[in-house]
Motif scaffolding. Sequence first.
Motif, mmCIF file in Angstrom:
data_model
loop_
_atom_site.group_PDB
_atom_site.id
_atom_site.type_symbol
_atom_site.label_atom_id
_atom_site.label_comp_id
_atom_site.label_asym_id
_atom_site.label_seq_id
_atom_site.Cartn_x
_atom_site.Cartn_y
_atom_site.Cartn_z
ATOM 1 N N VAL A 11 25.871 -5.515 28.088
ATOM 2 C CA VAL A 11 27.071 -5.736 27.274
ATOM 3 C C VAL A 11 27.438 -7.213 27.189
ATOM 4 C CG1 VAL A 11 28.022 -3.439 27.674
ATOM 5 C CG2 VAL A 11 28.619 -5.303 29.232
ATOM 6 N N GLU A 12 26.902 -8.034 28.100
ATOM 7 C CA GLU A 12 27.219 -9.467 28.086
ATOM 8 C C GLU A 12 26.797 -10.138 26.771
ATOM 9 O OE1 GLU A 12 26.672 -8.052 32.240
ATOM 10 O OE2 GLU A 12 25.394 -8.009 30.460
ATOM 11 N N LEU A 13 25.841 -9.551 26.092
ATOM 12 C CA LEU A 13 25.377 -10.116 24.830
ATOM 13 C C LEU A 13 26.435 -10.031 23.726
ATOM 14 C CD1 LEU A 13 21.661 -8.942 24.356
ATOM 15 C CD2 LEU A 13 22.510 -11.301 24.398
ATOM 16 N N ALA A 14 27.285 -9.013 23.791
ATOM 17 C CA ALA A 14 28.214 -8.730 22.685
ATOM 18 C C ALA A 14 29.130 -9.910 22.337
ATOM 19 C CB ALA A 14 29.025 -7.472 22.990
ATOM 20 N N PRO A 15 29.840 -10.510 23.287
ATOM 21 C CA PRO A 15 30.673 -11.663 22.920
ATOM 22 C C PRO A 15 29.853 -12.903 22.608
ATOM 23 C CG PRO A 15 30.880 -11.192 25.268
ATOM 24 C CD PRO A 15 30.081 -10.078 24.681
ATOM 25 N N VAL A 16 28.696 -13.032 23.218
ATOM 26 C CA VAL A 16 27.834 -14.188 22.964
ATOM 27 C C VAL A 16 27.359 -14.189 21.514
ATOM 28 C CG1 VAL A 16 25.622 -15.281 23.545
ATOM 29 C CG2 VAL A 16 27.067 -14.356 25.371
ATOM 30 N N LEU A 17 27.025 -12.998 20.987
ATOM 31 C CA LEU A 17 26.494 -12.883 19.624
ATOM 32 C C LEU A 17 27.573 -12.561 18.592
ATOM 33 C CD1 LEU A 17 23.189 -10.926 20.377
ATOM 34 C CD2 LEU A 17 23.520 -13.392 20.142
ATOM 35 N N GLY A 18 28.836 -12.453 19.038
ATOM 36 C CA GLY A 18 29.930 -12.220 18.101
ATOM 37 C C GLY A 18 30.164 -10.769 17.735
ATOM 38 N N LEU A 19 29.547 -9.842 18.467
ATOM 39 C CA LEU A 19 29.772 -8.426 18.197
ATOM 40 C C LEU A 19 31.146 -7.981 18.685
ATOM 41 C CD1 LEU A 19 28.688 -5.636 17.282
ATOM 42 C CD2 LEU A 19 27.722 -5.367 19.579
ATOM 43 N N ALA A 20 31.632 -8.598 19.758
ATOM 44 C CA ALA A 20 32.917 -8.195 20.334
ATOM 45 C C ALA A 20 33.679 -9.415 20.838
ATOM 46 C CB ALA A 20 32.691 -7.209 21.478
ATOM 47 N N ASP A 21 34.996 -9.245 20.972
ATOM 48 C CA ASP A 21 35.835 -10.317 21.505
ATOM 49 C C ASP A 21 35.721 -10.423 23.012
ATOM 50 O OD1 ASP A 21 37.236 -11.098 18.999
ATOM 51 O OD2 ASP A 21 37.892 -9.014 19.074
ATOM 52 N N ALA A 22 35.464 -9.291 23.643
ATOM 53 C CA ALA A 22 35.393 -9.265 25.106
ATOM 54 C C ALA A 22 34.628 -8.015 25.532
ATOM 55 C CB ALA A 22 36.796 -9.266 25.720
ATOM 56 N N ILE A 23 34.380 -7.909 26.831
ATOM 57 C CA ILE A 23 33.688 -6.740 27.378
ATOM 58 C C ILE A 23 34.476 -6.198 28.566
ATOM 59 C CG2 ILE A 23 31.413 -7.575 26.681
ATOM 60 C CD1 ILE A 23 30.928 -8.353 29.650
ATOM 61 N N VAL A 24 34.283 -4.925 28.841
ATOM 62 C CA VAL A 24 34.732 -4.322 30.097
ATOM 63 C C VAL A 24 33.481 -3.797 30.777
ATOM 64 C CG1 VAL A 24 35.962 -2.397 31.164
ATOM 65 C CG2 VAL A 24 37.073 -3.737 29.366
ATOM 66 N N ASP A 25 33.231 -4.280 31.982
ATOM 67 C CA ASP A 25 32.008 -3.891 32.678
ATOM 68 C C ASP A 25 32.198 -4.000 34.183
ATOM 69 O OD1 ASP A 25 29.408 -2.928 32.743
ATOM 70 O OD2 ASP A 25 28.477 -4.902 32.512
ATOM 71 N N ILE A 26 31.217 -3.487 34.907
ATOM 72 C CA ILE A 26 31.204 -3.616 36.366
ATOM 73 C C ILE A 26 30.723 -5.015 36.727
ATOM 74 C CG2 ILE A 26 30.064 -2.845 38.475
ATOM 75 C CD1 ILE A 26 29.965 -0.056 37.283
ATOM 76 N N VAL A 27 31.465 -5.671 37.602
ATOM 77 C CA VAL A 27 31.102 -7.010 38.068
ATOM 78 C C VAL A 27 30.922 -6.948 39.578
ATOM 79 C CG1 VAL A 27 31.856 -9.401 38.310
ATOM 80 C CG2 VAL A 27 32.329 -8.153 36.185
ATOM 81 N N GLU A 28 29.767 -7.427 40.037
ATOM 82 C CA GLU A 28 29.508 -7.442 41.478
ATOM 83 C C GLU A 28 29.662 -8.866 42.011
ATOM 84 O OE1 GLU A 28 26.365 -5.385 44.602
ATOM 85 O OE2 GLU A 28 25.972 -5.358 42.454
ATOM 86 N N THR A 29 28.787 -9.766 41.585
ATOM 87 C CA THR A 29 28.874 -11.159 42.042
ATOM 88 C C THR A 29 29.429 -12.091 40.961
ATOM 89 O OG1 THR A 29 26.630 -11.691 41.303
ATOM 90 C CG2 THR A 29 26.878 -10.776 43.530
#
Length: 201
Positions: free
Chosen positions: A133-151
Amino acid sequence: MVPCIALSKGRLEKAAIDFFEAEPLVDKGRKLCIETNRYRFIFAKGIDVATYVEYGIADLGIVGEDILLEYQPDVFDLFPLSFGQCRFSLAGKPGHIVTGPKKRIATKYPNITLNYFRKRGESVDIVKLEGSVELAPVLGLADAIVDIVETGSTLKENGLVVYDDIRPISARLIANRSALKVKREVLKPLLERFQEKEVGA
């Protein structure tokens, strides 16, 4: 009949295998079902672990809390485990300003995401993704993401920052509702072992 335990493949797999250090699971190769003298193990994706437990194929399961929050399977959520600790986060590009009428959020977890924004009194458009999902804001598909973050390293390497930490999560021990009653005496030593190990963790 030996207890059947479903274990999640992926990020929780090694920690779950380490818990059963006396069992021959380390060199299991690609086997998805292994029977030892004391237990029967099933290895599956997280959501499938919950399904096997819900339908009684497995008595117990180790699964990420994200699965329980997103899909709400009909299982007993017994207690948290000391591994698999991470968090749900809202993330995106540094200083990004939303110019449209609605935020567009990319995520693998639409229900968790909608609940989060509903509590904030915000309406958002969800873009459901299964991969990175990290690609989505990088490529302009989304304004932000909600995801699991570990480090946070994957976010950083892709030029993203955390806007808000939504909630901490961990691995959970789950149980089939009927098995807890019908197989109570068989499962009791294993549940006690889990509790003792967690207290000592």
